[in-house]
Motif scaffolding. Structure first.
Motif, short mmCIF file in Angstrom:
data_model
loop_
_atom_site.label_atom_id
_atom_site.label_comp_id
_atom_site.label_asym_id
_atom_site.label_seq_id
_atom_site.Cartn_x
_atom_site.Cartn_y
_atom_site.Cartn_z
N ASN A 63 5.07 -9.12 16.48
CA ASN A 63 5.31 -8.80 17.53
C ASN A 63 4.16 -9.21 18.37
O ASN A 63 3.95 -8.66 19.69
CB ASN A 63 5.65 -7.66 17.92
N ASP A 64 2.62 -9.91 18.06
CA ASP A 64 1.82 -10.42 18.13
C ASP A 64 1.47 -8.99 18.67
O ASP A 64 0.32 -9.05 19.91
CB ASP A 64 1.96 -11.29 18.99
N GLU A 65 1.44 -8.04 17.31
CA GLU A 65 0.31 -6.58 18.14
C GLU A 65 -0.79 -6.81 17.16
O GLU A 65 -1.82 -5.55 17.37
CB GLU A 65 1.56 -5.50 17.43
N THR A 66 -0.80 -7.77 15.93
CA THR A 66 -2.20 -7.58 15.10
C THR A 66 -2.36 -9.78 14.77
O THR A 66 -1.27 -10.16 14.83
CB THR A 66 -1.35 -7.05 14.25
N ARG A 67 -3.48 -9.76 14.84
CA ARG A 67 -3.33 -10.97 14.35
C ARG A 67 -4.57 -10.62 13.04
O ARG A 67 -4.92 -11.74 12.28
CB ARG A 67 -4.27 -11.92 14.53
N HIS A 99 0.76 -0.91 -0.61
CA HIS A 99 0.49 0.06 -0.33
C HIS A 99 0.38 1.71 -0.12
O HIS A 99 2.34 1.02 0.78
CB HIS A 99 -1.01 0.38 0.61
N LEU A 100 0.81 2.20 -0.01
CA LEU A 100 1.47 3.78 -0.92
C LEU A 100 1.62 3.96 0.60
O LEU A 100 2.80 4.39 0.86
CB LEU A 100 0.48 4.49 -1.75
N VAL A 101 -0.04 3.95 1.82
CA VAL A 101 0.79 4.43 3.21
C VAL A 101 1.09 3.41 4.22
O VAL A 101 2.24 3.00 5.19
CB VAL A 101 -0.18 5.44 3.49
N HIS A 102 0.93 2.08 4.30
CA HIS A 102 0.60 1.94 5.18
C HIS A 102 1.96 0.14 4.15
O HIS A 102 0.75 -1.48 3.85
CB HIS A 102 -1.05 0.97 5.54
N ALA A 103 3.12 -0.18 5.09
CA ALA A 103 3.88 -1.25 4.30
C ALA A 103 3.71 -2.12 4.45
O ALA A 103 2.81 -2.74 5.67
CB ALA A 103 5.57 -0.29 3.96
N ALA A 104 3.65 -3.30 4.05
CA ALA A 104 3.62 -4.91 4.71
C ALA A 104 4.57 -5.01 4.99
O ALA A 104 4.49 -6.00 6.59
CB ALA A 104 3.79 -5.76 3.26
N SER A 105 5.86 -4.36 5.04
CA SER A 105 6.83 -4.83 6.58
C SER A 105 6.19 -3.76 7.46
O SER A 105 6.51 -4.66 7.96
CB SER A 105 8.33 -3.98 6.15
N ASP A 106 5.71 -3.13 7.03
CA ASP A 106 5.02 -2.32 9.15
C ASP A 106 4.22 -3.35 9.71
O ASP A 106 4.18 -3.90 10.69
CB ASP A 106 4.44 -1.17 8.94
N TRP A 107 3.47 -3.54 9.00
CA TRP A 107 2.42 -5.19 8.98
C TRP A 107 2.90 -6.29 9.66
O TRP A 107 2.96 -7.00 10.38
CB TRP A 107 1.10 -5.76 7.90
N LYS A 108 3.56 -6.25 9.01
CA LYS A 108 4.87 -8.11 9.29
C LYS A 108 5.33 -8.34 10.76
O LYS A 108 5.39 -8.75 11.39
CB LYS A 108 6.19 -8.22 8.34
#
Length: 204
Positions: free
Chosen positions: A182-186, A168-177
Motif C-alpha cells: 500500500n506504499d505505507e512504508t519503504r 516477530h512475535l508481535v509484528h508479523a511479516a504479513s502486516d509489513w508486506k
C-alpha cells in the motif's frame, strides 16, 4: 591407557624491547621451575608482572600459570635478533595456551596496540578416539584475551541457518508486506519492526 597431547604454536613480530622482556620472563620461569635462584628482575619486568605479594618479585609472573608451583610453558622459544624481532613459540606435548597468551599480552603492549595476535592448538592421543581430538584458538588483544574451542565452531556451523524472514512475535511479516504493497512504508522488515516498537514504546 593412552597418552594425551596438546600441540600448538604461535609466531609473531614485536619490538626488540618486547622480545627482551619475553625472554627475561621465560628465563625467570625456567629458573623457578628448576628451583634455581632467578636473576634480578628488570624494572620493565616488574611493570609487566607486578608482584601480588610483598617480598617476592616473581609472584606476579607465577600468577599467570594455572599452578604457580609449576611455572611451565611446555614449549620451545626462538627469537630473532633484529628490530622488529620475530618470536616463535611451539610445543608438541603439553602446550600451555593460557600461560603463553598471558605472557604475550603482558610483554607486547605496544605491538598489541597496533594489531591482535592469534594462535591455535590441537588435542591428540596415542590411541585416537573422537572425544580425544579437537583443538582451540586464542586471540590476544591489548585489553583482553579470547579463547574458543574448534568443537564450538563446528557445532555452530552444523546448526540450521536461522530464517531471516521468521515472524516477530508481535509484528508479523504479513502486516509489513501489506504496508509495503500500500506504499505505507519503504522500510525493510527489521527496520519496520524497530520503527513500530519505537512509536509505541514496545519492548523488543
Amino acid at each position: 591407557m593412552a597418552d594425551h597431547y596438546v600441540q600448538g604454536s604461535v609466531a609473531f613480530t614485536c619490538t626488540a624491547q618486547e622480545a627482551a622482556l619475553i625472554e627475561e620472563a621465560w628465563q625467570h620461569a625456567a629458573d623457578l621451575d628448576n628451583e634455581l635462584a632467578p636473576g634480578d628482575p628488570s624494572a620493565e619486568f616488574l611493570t609487566a608482572f607486578p608482584p601480588v605479594e610483598l617480598g617476592n618479585p616473581f609472584n606476579g609472573l607465577l600468577d599467570i600459570f594455572d599452578d604457580p608451583r609449576f611455572p611451565r610453558f611446555c614449549a620451545e622459544i626462538q627469537i630473532t635478533r633484529a628490530d622488529p624481532c620475530r618470536v616463535s613459540i611451539s610445543g608438541d606435548s603439553d602446550f600451555q595456551p593460557d600461560a603463553i597468551a598471558a605472557l604475550i599480552q603482558r610483554c607486547c603492549r605496544q605491538t598489541l596496540g597496533e594489531a591482535p595476535i592469534g594462535f591455535t592448538w590441537s588435542y591428540g592421543s596415542s590411541r585416537p578416539r573422537p572425544e580425544d581430538t579437537g583443538g582451540g584458538w586464542c586471540a590476544i588483544f591489548a585489553d583482553r584475551i579470547e579463547f574458543g574451542e574448534t568443537a564450538e565452531g563446528l557445532s555452530k556451523a552444523l546448526q540450521p541457518a536461522a530464517d531471516p524472514w521468521s515472524d516477530h512475535l508481535v509484528h508479523a511479516a504479513s502486516d509489513w508486506k501489506t504496508e509495503v504493497a500500500n506504499d505505507e512504508t519503504r522500510l525493510g522488515y527489521l527496520d519496520w519492526i524497530a520503527a513500530r516498537q519505537s512509536s509505541v514504546g514496545a519492548a523488543p
